[in-house]
Design a protein around this motif. Structure first.
Motif, PDB file in Angstrom:
ATOM      1  N   ALA A   1      -2.310   2.123 -16.116  1.00 42.11           N
ATOM      2  CA  ALA A   1      -3.553   2.893 -16.199  1.00 42.11           C
ATOM      3  C   ALA A   1      -3.355   4.181 -16.978  1.00 42.11           C
ATOM      4  O   ALA A   1      -4.263   4.659 -17.662  1.00 42.11           O
ATOM      5  CB  ALA A   1      -4.083   3.201 -14.801  1.00 42.11           C
TER       6      ALA A   1
ATOM      7  N   ASP B   1       3.103   2.902 -15.332  1.00 39.18           N
ATOM      8  CA  ASP B   1       1.773   2.711 -14.769  1.00 39.18           C
ATOM      9  C   ASP B   1       0.860   2.355 -15.933  1.00 39.18           C
ATOM     10  O   ASP B   1       0.690   3.153 -16.859  1.00 39.18           O
ATOM     11  CB  ASP B   1       1.313   4.005 -14.087  1.00 39.18           C
ATOM     12  CG  ASP B   1      -0.066   3.893 -13.471  1.00 39.18           C
ATOM     13  OD1 ASP B   1      -0.899   3.095 -13.947  1.00 39.18           O
ATOM     14  OD2 ASP B   1      -0.312   4.622 -12.502  1.00 39.18           O
TER      15      ASP B   1
ATOM     16  N   THR C   1      -0.687  -3.889 -13.137  1.00 43.76           N
ATOM     17  CA  THR C   1      -0.743  -2.435 -12.990  1.00 43.76           C
ATOM     18  C   THR C   1       0.591  -1.741 -13.235  1.00 43.76           C
ATOM     19  O   THR C   1       0.638  -0.529 -13.411  1.00 43.76           O
ATOM     20  CB  THR C   1      -1.229  -2.046 -11.579  1.00 43.76           C
ATOM     21  OG1 THR C   1      -0.332  -2.619 -10.622  1.00 43.76           O
ATOM     22  CG2 THR C   1      -2.647  -2.544 -11.338  1.00 43.76           C
TER      23      THR C   1
END
Length: 142
Positions: free
Chosen positions: A55, A53, A38
């Protein structure tokens, strides 16, 4: 290629899916990934570590200090609590506590470059290309 950027690739399609601009400009040297995938930690030529990050493919948080000059290799321990950075120009290995951005360093030799950690997270092996050495450091006491 565009300098001072990080390109995110889709390995299945071999295409660039995102370009992350590094501001202020600094050349990326190496990266480490946390155990869950992550977060990516990137060492930059300006002496900092930036966190991505995965994501959002964006930098998060303030830059972390590499604890030395010209950081190169970085590795994240399996518990994701620490980063270990090889600093080329300072010839040091720096242990960075990611949550607090505090660090301690030990001398390795000129040209500290790459680093690996054993599976038990107890020892680091660091190359120093100018000193022509491979150092072993007990990271439980560093």
């Amino acid at each position: 290629t565009v300098p001072n950027t990080i390109r995110v690739l889709n390995l299945a399609t071999n295409t660039v899916t995102s370009i992350i601009n590094i501001l202020p400009p600094a050349a990326p040297a190496d990266f480490g990934v946390n155990a869950t995938g992550t977060r990516v930690y990137v060492t930059l030529a300006n002496g900092t570590i930036r966190t991505i990050d995965t994501a959002t493919d964006a930098f998060i948080g303030a830059p972390l200090s590499s604890g030395g000059i010209s950081p190169r290799g970085i590795i994240i321990n399996t518990a994701d609590m620490l980063a270990f950075v090889a600093n080329f120009n300072s010839g040091t290995l720096t242990r960075v506590v990611l949550a607090t951005n505090t660090s301690t360093s030990v001398a390795i030799g000129a040209g500290a470059n790459q680093i690996v950690i054993n599976a038990a997270n107890t020892r680091a092996y660091i190359t120093a290309s100018i000193a022509n050495t491979l150092s072993l450091v007990d990271i439980t006491t560093t």
